[in-house]
Design an enzyme around this catalytic site. Sequence first.
Site, mmCIF file in Angstrom:
data_model
loop_
_atom_site.group_PDB
_atom_site.id
_atom_site.type_symbol
_atom_site.label_atom_id
_atom_site.label_comp_id
_atom_site.label_asym_id
_atom_site.label_seq_id
_atom_site.Cartn_x
_atom_site.Cartn_y
_atom_site.Cartn_z
ATOM 1 N N ARG A 1 6.452 -9.888 7.893
ATOM 2 C CA ARG A 1 5.718 -10.236 6.437
ATOM 3 C C ARG A 1 6.555 -10.098 5.083
ATOM 4 N NH1 ARG A 1 2.912 -6.550 3.363
ATOM 5 N NH2 ARG A 1 2.165 -8.516 2.046
ATOM 6 N N PRO A 2 7.005 -11.146 4.379
ATOM 7 C CA PRO A 2 7.727 -10.875 3.134
ATOM 8 C C PRO A 2 7.133 -9.891 2.243
ATOM 9 C CG PRO A 2 6.732 -12.989 3.084
ATOM 10 C CD PRO A 2 6.659 -12.329 4.373
ATOM 11 N N SER A 3 7.747 -9.101 1.474
ATOM 12 C CA SER A 3 7.262 -8.290 0.465
ATOM 13 C C SER A 3 6.739 -8.998 -0.690
ATOM 14 C CB SER A 3 8.218 -7.162 -0.167
ATOM 15 O OG SER A 3 7.867 -6.810 -1.126
ATOM 16 N N ARG B 1 9.159 -6.671 5.506
ATOM 17 C CA ARG B 1 8.337 -5.594 6.177
ATOM 18 C C ARG B 1 7.992 -5.922 7.801
ATOM 19 N NH1 ARG B 1 7.123 -2.485 1.837
ATOM 20 N NH2 ARG B 1 6.778 -3.522 -0.008
ATOM 21 N N ASP C 1 -9.343 5.629 -6.345
ATOM 22 C CA ASP C 1 -9.939 4.419 -5.512
ATOM 23 C C ASP C 1 -9.570 4.334 -3.950
ATOM 24 O OD1 ASP C 1 -7.196 3.619 -5.875
ATOM 25 O OD2 ASP C 1 -7.662 1.565 -6.727
ATOM 26 N N SER D 1 -2.601 4.376 -11.172
ATOM 27 C CA SER D 1 -3.139 4.721 -9.506
ATOM 28 C C SER D 1 -2.579 5.897 -8.887
ATOM 29 C CB SER D 1 -3.260 3.640 -8.638
ATOM 30 O OG SER D 1 -3.863 3.913 -7.661
ATOM 31 N N ASP E 1 -6.792 9.610 -4.392
ATOM 32 C CA ASP E 1 -5.636 9.142 -5.177
ATOM 33 C C ASP E 1 -5.731 9.465 -6.712
ATOM 34 O OD1 ASP E 1 -6.849 6.681 -5.802
ATOM 35 O OD2 ASP E 1 -5.154 5.618 -5.414
ATOM 36 N N ALA F 1 -5.834 0.799 5.658
ATOM 37 C CA ALA F 1 -5.482 2.142 6.341
ATOM 38 C C ALA F 1 -5.168 3.409 5.287
ATOM 39 C CB ALA F 1 -4.420 2.237 7.253
#
Length: 562
Positions: free
Chosen positions: A520-522, A529, A288, A67, A284, A390
Amino acid sequence: MKEEQRSLLLQSSSLFSPPQGVKLSYGTAGFRADASILRSTVHRVGMLAALRSLKTQSVVGLMITASHNKVTDNGVKIVDPSGGMLSQEWEPFADQLANAQTPEALLSLITEFVEKERIPFDGLQSAEILLGRDTRPSGESLLEAAKQGISSIFGAIALDLGILTTPQLHWMVRARNKGKPATEPAYFEQISSSFRCLVDLIPNEIKSNKKDNTVVVDGADGVGGEKLEVLKNMLTGLVIEVRNTGKGGGLLNDGVGADYVQKEKVVPRGFGSNDVGIRCASLDGDADRLVYFTVPTNSSSKIDLVDGDKILSLFAVFIKEQLSILTKDGNENPNNNSQARLGVVQTAYANGASTDYLKNLGLEVIFTPTGVKHLHEKAAQFDIGIYFEANGHGTILFSESWLSWLEARNNELSLASAGSEQQKAALRLLSVGKLINQAVGDALSCLLLVEAILQHKGWSIQKWNELYQDLPSRQLKVKVVDRTAVTTTNAETIAVSPPGIQEAIDAETAKHLKGRCFIRPSGTEDVIRVYAEASTQEAADSLADSVAKIVDRFLGFGSSKQ
């Protein structure tokens, strides 16, 4: 398991040594790493794809791509029969397969799993796997490794479809399992003809007042740019200029692409002062994701970004409008199913201004934890579910039952009131259902839908961007001893543990106008994060910094010494 099958598996896997000292994990993106260490992993994912096909008695896909990662990376993932991602129940087995250290350990894992899952493994059943890859130079040899993995399972056949965007392969797997044509020309024909249909249905007063119908697209020097060069020649009513097509010697994802543009908010390579005010878009590396942008002045490398939240808002406005035309009936039948349940699905990372805008339109907005799987699953619960992140990844899902109702309604209207506004609305919604890729986010089909809606409404990109103004935000990462110490609820917006941390975050957030913050945990590294937004950039920065300090106090390396 038959002896011939055992020896074939042992013989095939002995040709590929797993990387030493590296533990790979199958996530939303499949396996992803430096391409030089992936041959054994891809070979084993070939085996996994064949087993998945045998288990489901359906066609599955295997895609080789990384990607938006740099060109020296690569990756591999499986596409399930629905066109979606590999079932999460199979992910732990994928991890075990990839990390097995010897051919014997691999054989033992497969034998045990085949028994547990009751996979027909007698060589009498057939399995079919569609293969695709992006334009990375490492893709060809990795594809060969996948083919060898597939052919080590009796009855399994690999069909190499060549260079594709990731969404094309997802679309083809879904189409194949529905008994429909599953070729690249069929994909191009479906999305180009649906686009033409939407353009033909633009109201005459807007057609005569036609705005600029040119869009300039950054192809990220990847497969999307290459495919868009083919697609653009099949379109009427839209002029697409493609830059960074991969043919001019530019490096994939190097200062180009949707990920770069969305994160850095600067012009991609090949764009500049000559593009001021022009409608631009960026795909990208595997096409996608899609974001739009404009270059505001000729003295700046900064851009005005139009991100996934704005694309979602544009789609929601259009669909809501068409639904309301469809249900405007003087003698409305109360039993008619036209009151579709329309839902919008976001994550906590969606800008608060977009959520407020959508709610003010009267739309049902649902939040899920981060990750496309969660969004897709939730969107599928509506008659029409729209989801976007986003970063520009998202799509629209139509339930089969509602589409059947719409087909029948359109047939009724074509007999009773052909050419009426209601029938046009029904045709537009049917065209959107065919244009949009319902398997996965697809930058090419989303690009065409954005362009069709902008033409339909007679909007410039500037007008679209003014739907609402994003609240300033800031994201930070805080290194911690153990990321699992943070657990969250309510779509990751509330920290349940460690005790007291949410109260401290709330107290800090309350100091700022329009303040919102969560941690939140990565999923991949020992970091937490932090996301913060507020009414000014200064306030958002200050809130993010304060909460980062709270995280450090509770969980940072200093906290373990107490």
